[in-house]
Design an enzyme around this catalytic site. Sequence first.
Site, mmCIF file in Angstrom:
data_model
loop_
_atom_site.group_PDB
_atom_site.id
_atom_site.type_symbol
_atom_site.label_atom_id
_atom_site.label_comp_id
_atom_site.label_asym_id
_atom_site.label_seq_id
_atom_site.Cartn_x
_atom_site.Cartn_y
_atom_site.Cartn_z
ATOM 1 N N ARG A 37 42.829 40.556 41.291
ATOM 2 C CA ARG A 37 43.126 39.401 42.153
ATOM 3 C C ARG A 37 44.623 39.052 42.173
ATOM 4 O O ARG A 37 45.137 38.576 43.175
ATOM 5 C CB ARG A 37 42.294 38.209 41.664
ATOM 6 C CG ARG A 37 42.417 36.956 42.517
ATOM 7 C CD ARG A 37 41.419 35.908 42.032
ATOM 8 N NE ARG A 37 41.745 34.575 42.495
ATOM 9 C CZ ARG A 37 41.283 34.043 43.619
ATOM 10 N NH1 ARG A 37 40.478 34.718 44.397
ATOM 11 N NH2 ARG A 37 41.621 32.826 43.963
ATOM 12 N N ILE A 63 43.858 31.932 49.740
ATOM 13 C CA ILE A 63 42.898 32.875 49.155
ATOM 14 C C ILE A 63 41.832 31.977 48.534
ATOM 15 O O ILE A 63 42.152 31.011 47.838
ATOM 16 C CB ILE A 63 43.561 33.800 48.104
ATOM 17 C CG1 ILE A 63 42.539 34.732 47.439
ATOM 18 C CG2 ILE A 63 44.334 33.042 47.057
ATOM 19 C CD1 ILE A 63 43.183 35.792 46.508
ATOM 20 N N SER A 64 40.557 32.255 48.796
ATOM 21 C CA SER A 64 39.490 31.354 48.359
ATOM 22 C C SER A 64 39.328 31.361 46.841
ATOM 23 O O SER A 64 39.670 32.337 46.169
ATOM 24 C CB SER A 64 38.165 31.760 49.015
ATOM 25 O OG SER A 64 38.306 31.819 50.408
ATOM 26 N N GLN A 65 38.771 30.264 46.334
ATOM 27 C CA GLN A 65 38.446 30.116 44.901
ATOM 28 C C GLN A 65 37.518 31.277 44.488
ATOM 29 O O GLN A 65 36.582 31.622 45.236
ATOM 30 C CB GLN A 65 37.727 28.779 44.762
ATOM 31 C CG GLN A 65 37.216 28.441 43.405
ATOM 32 C CD GLN A 65 36.133 27.350 43.495
ATOM 33 O OE1 GLN A 65 35.470 27.193 44.515
ATOM 34 N NE2 GLN A 65 35.985 26.609 42.411
ATOM 35 N N PRO A 66 37.728 31.878 43.302
ATOM 36 C CA PRO A 66 36.880 32.996 42.889
ATOM 37 C C PRO A 66 35.386 32.694 42.964
ATOM 38 O O PRO A 66 34.598 33.523 43.436
ATOM 39 C CB PRO A 66 37.319 33.256 41.438
ATOM 40 C CG PRO A 66 38.714 32.754 41.370
ATOM 41 C CD PRO A 66 38.799 31.599 42.315
#
Length: 217
Positions: A37, A63-66
């Site tokens: 990531r 970038i989205s939260q994991p």
Amino acid sequence: MYGDPYAAARRDMVDQQLVRRGIRDLRVLDAMAKVPRQRFVPEEYRHLAYDDSALPIGECQTISQPYMVAVMTEALGLEPGSRVLEVGTGSGYQTAILAELAAQVYTVERFDTLSENARALLCELGYRNILSRVGDGSKGWPEAAPFDAILVTAAAREIPEELEAQLAPQGRLVIPIGDRTLQDLYRVSREGEGWRMENITSCRFVPLVAEAGWPED
Ligand code: SAM
């Protein structure tokens, strides 16, 4: 990965943020334990790459939260032979996760800068099962349809008709629907002549800039 300074942080992310919160699909967990990531976030945020949050990637996008990446991916129910369409390439991180789990990924992004950065990085990381293009992803990718799964990674007001039309008979569409600031994540699948809609969780995404979303700011 031997000598990877982020390996421990990535393992902790999987254990603390995903497994503890109920992500069960081992293929999803393995993919998230593998994809680096930190490569998908700008240099200045690299030390935060495995934090429990979304991060800026330029063009006022994120970038989205994991955890949200894992929830969306799990909801798609991908199989090794699946063909997937992603709307909103962004950094390309979610694209890489999809490419780990499916046979072929098609991804559309409205910003050419983001699309080109993601394309170059995904190529450098060795992914050969991704096709990307720039445009309004709410119109889908008609020449490549039907898709077993479609993922929209930006907030819509309603389900784009073209995306429904491009789903295979047993296909699943995962999409955040709501207003500009707060949404619910839905899984939409065909049920007989109609559609089945399952509310998965509440969420907060940047707007889908499209007829079924919102105009540009
Ligand atoms: N999945 C991405 C990742 O892992 O980095 C995050 C995507 S970000 C939350 C949403 C993306 O959708 C943004 O890059 C935005 O530019 C894009 N987007 C918004 N409206 C779009 C549209 N109509 N067509 C294609 N992309 C769109």
